[in-house]
Design an enzyme around this catalytic site. Structure first.
Site, mmCIF file in Angstrom:
data_model
loop_
_atom_site.group_PDB
_atom_site.id
_atom_site.type_symbol
_atom_site.label_atom_id
_atom_site.label_comp_id
_atom_site.label_asym_id
_atom_site.label_seq_id
_atom_site.Cartn_x
_atom_site.Cartn_y
_atom_site.Cartn_z
ATOM 1 N N HIS A 17 0.839 -1.207 0.000
ATOM 2 C CA HIS A 17 0.000 0.000 0.000
ATOM 3 C C HIS A 17 0.876 1.260 0.000
ATOM 4 O O HIS A 17 0.646 2.195 -0.760
ATOM 5 C CB HIS A 17 -0.871 0.049 1.259
ATOM 6 C CG HIS A 17 -1.784 -1.112 1.422
ATOM 7 N ND1 HIS A 17 -2.058 -1.661 2.650
ATOM 8 C CD2 HIS A 17 -2.482 -1.846 0.527
ATOM 9 C CE1 HIS A 17 -2.885 -2.665 2.516
ATOM 10 N NE2 HIS A 17 -3.171 -2.809 1.242
ATOM 11 N N LYS A 41 -18.475 -6.095 8.169
ATOM 12 C CA LYS A 41 -17.271 -6.925 8.328
ATOM 13 C C LYS A 41 -16.445 -6.390 9.497
ATOM 14 O O LYS A 41 -16.080 -5.218 9.496
ATOM 15 C CB LYS A 41 -16.454 -6.854 7.023
ATOM 16 C CG LYS A 41 -15.324 -7.852 6.916
ATOM 17 C CD LYS A 41 -14.642 -7.723 5.551
ATOM 18 C CE LYS A 41 -13.376 -8.556 5.458
ATOM 19 N NZ LYS A 41 -12.615 -8.246 4.219
ATOM 20 N N ARG A 90 -1.924 -5.703 -8.446
ATOM 21 C CA ARG A 90 -0.897 -6.664 -8.091
ATOM 22 C C ARG A 90 -0.687 -7.714 -9.166
ATOM 23 O O ARG A 90 0.416 -8.212 -9.369
ATOM 24 C CB ARG A 90 -1.269 -7.371 -6.772
ATOM 25 C CG ARG A 90 -1.173 -6.499 -5.565
ATOM 26 C CD ARG A 90 -1.883 -7.063 -4.379
ATOM 27 N NE ARG A 90 -3.326 -7.076 -4.588
ATOM 28 C CZ ARG A 90 -4.198 -7.190 -3.593
ATOM 29 N NH1 ARG A 90 -3.791 -7.331 -2.361
ATOM 30 N NH2 ARG A 90 -5.502 -7.173 -3.837
ATOM 31 N N SER A 127 -3.172 -7.694 3.029
ATOM 32 C CA SER A 127 -3.290 -7.587 4.491
ATOM 33 C C SER A 127 -3.667 -8.940 5.082
ATOM 34 O O SER A 127 -3.147 -9.336 6.134
ATOM 35 C CB SER A 127 -4.348 -6.547 4.860
ATOM 36 O OG SER A 127 -3.988 -5.267 4.365
HETATM 37 C C1 LIG Z 1 -2.188 -3.197 -4.070
HETATM 38 C C2 LIG Z 1 -3.259 -2.514 -3.279
HETATM 39 C C3 LIG Z 1 -4.441 -3.100 -2.797
HETATM 40 N N1 LIG Z 1 -5.160 -2.155 -2.170
HETATM 41 C C4 LIG Z 1 -6.454 -2.384 -1.502
HETATM 42 C C5 LIG Z 1 -6.117 -2.528 -0.025
HETATM 43 C C6 LIG Z 1 -7.255 -2.864 0.903
HETATM 44 O O1 LIG Z 1 -8.427 -2.905 0.493
HETATM 45 O O2 LIG Z 1 -6.934 -3.068 2.083
HETATM 46 C C7 LIG Z 1 -4.469 -0.969 -2.178
HETATM 47 C C8 LIG Z 1 -4.784 0.288 -1.637
HETATM 48 C C9 LIG Z 1 -3.862 1.334 -1.806
HETATM 49 C C10 LIG Z 1 -2.665 1.144 -2.507
HETATM 50 C C11 LIG Z 1 -2.347 -0.104 -3.068
HETATM 51 C C12 LIG Z 1 -3.261 -1.159 -2.885
#
Ligand SMILES: Cc1cn(CCC(=O)O)c2ccccc12
Length: 159
Positions: A17, A41, A90, A127
Site C-alpha cells: 500500500h 465486516k 498486483r 493484508s
Molecule cells: C495493491 C493494493 C491493494 N489495495 C487495496 C487494499 C485494501 O483494500 O486493504 C491498495 C490500496 C492502496 C494502494 C495499493 C493497494
C-alpha cells in the site's frame, strides 16, 4: 490543486500500500487515503487504529491525508474534491474487478481511475496474508512497517 484518492480497508497497511501511496504522492498535489468503513465486516483493527497506523506510516510524505468513509467511493471523492482514484494492481487477477469498478465510477460521476502496477516486491502481498503469517509465528518484517508488525504480534498472538 490536483487531488487523488487511494481507497481500501488497510487492515492493516502494508508496504505494498505504502509503495503505491508514496508514488501517487509524487504525482499529485495531495493524496487522500480513504479507509473504508464496512459495517458488515469486523476487521482485526478498528477503523481508528487503521487510520492511526496509516497516518504514522505516511507522515513523512508531507502531502498525504488519511480519512475514513462509508458508502460510495465517488461520493467520498466529490466531498474531498478529488477527480482521480488511484488503484494498485498486483496481478492480472485484480484487473477484472477493478475495471468493473472504474467503469461504474466514471459512469456515476466522471471520477477517473488510474491503475499503478505494484512494485514486483509486493505483488503477492495482501493484508490478509500478512495477518495469517504473523498469526502462525512468521516474520512479516519485510512486508509491513516495524510498528505495524509489533501491533500485529500483540493483537494476534495474545489470543
Ligand atoms: C495493491 C493494493 C491493494 N489495495 C487495496 C487494499 C485494501 O483494500 O486493504 C491498495 C490500496 C492502496 C494502494 C495499493 C493497494
Amino acid at each position: 490543486m490536483r487531488r487523488a484518492v487511494c481507497p481500501g480497508s488497510f487492515d492493516p497497511v502494508t508496504n505494498g500500500h505504502l509503495d503505491i501511496v508514496g508514488r501517487a504522492s509524487r504525482l499529485f498535489d495531495e493524496v487522500i487515503v480513504g479507509v473504508l468503513i464496512n459495517h458488515s465486516k469486523t476487521g482485526l483493527f478498528t477503523v481508528e487504529e487503521r487510520i492511526e497506523m496509516l497516518r504514522q506510516a505516511t507522515a513523512s510524505y508531507g502531502n498525504v491525508r488519511v480519512e475514513s468513509f462509508h458508502g460510495l467511493l465517488v461520493d467520498f471523492c466529490r466531498a474531498q474534491g478529488a477527480a482521480v482514484v488511484i488503484k494498485g494492481l498486483r496481478a492480472v487477477s485484480d484487473f477484472d474487478y477493478e475495471l468493473q469498478m472504474a467503469q461504474m465510477n466514471i459512469g456515476l460521476s466522471g471520477v477517473e481511475t488510474l491503475f499503478m502496477p505494484t512494485n514486483p516486491l509486493y505483488s503477492f502481498l495482501s493484508s490478509s496474508l500478512v495477518k495469517d503469517v504473523v498469526k502462525w509465528g512468521g516474520d512479516a518484517s519485510s512486508y509491513v512497517p516495524d510498528f505495524v508488525g509489533e501491533r500485529l504480534v500483540t493483537r494476534l498472538r495474545q489470543n
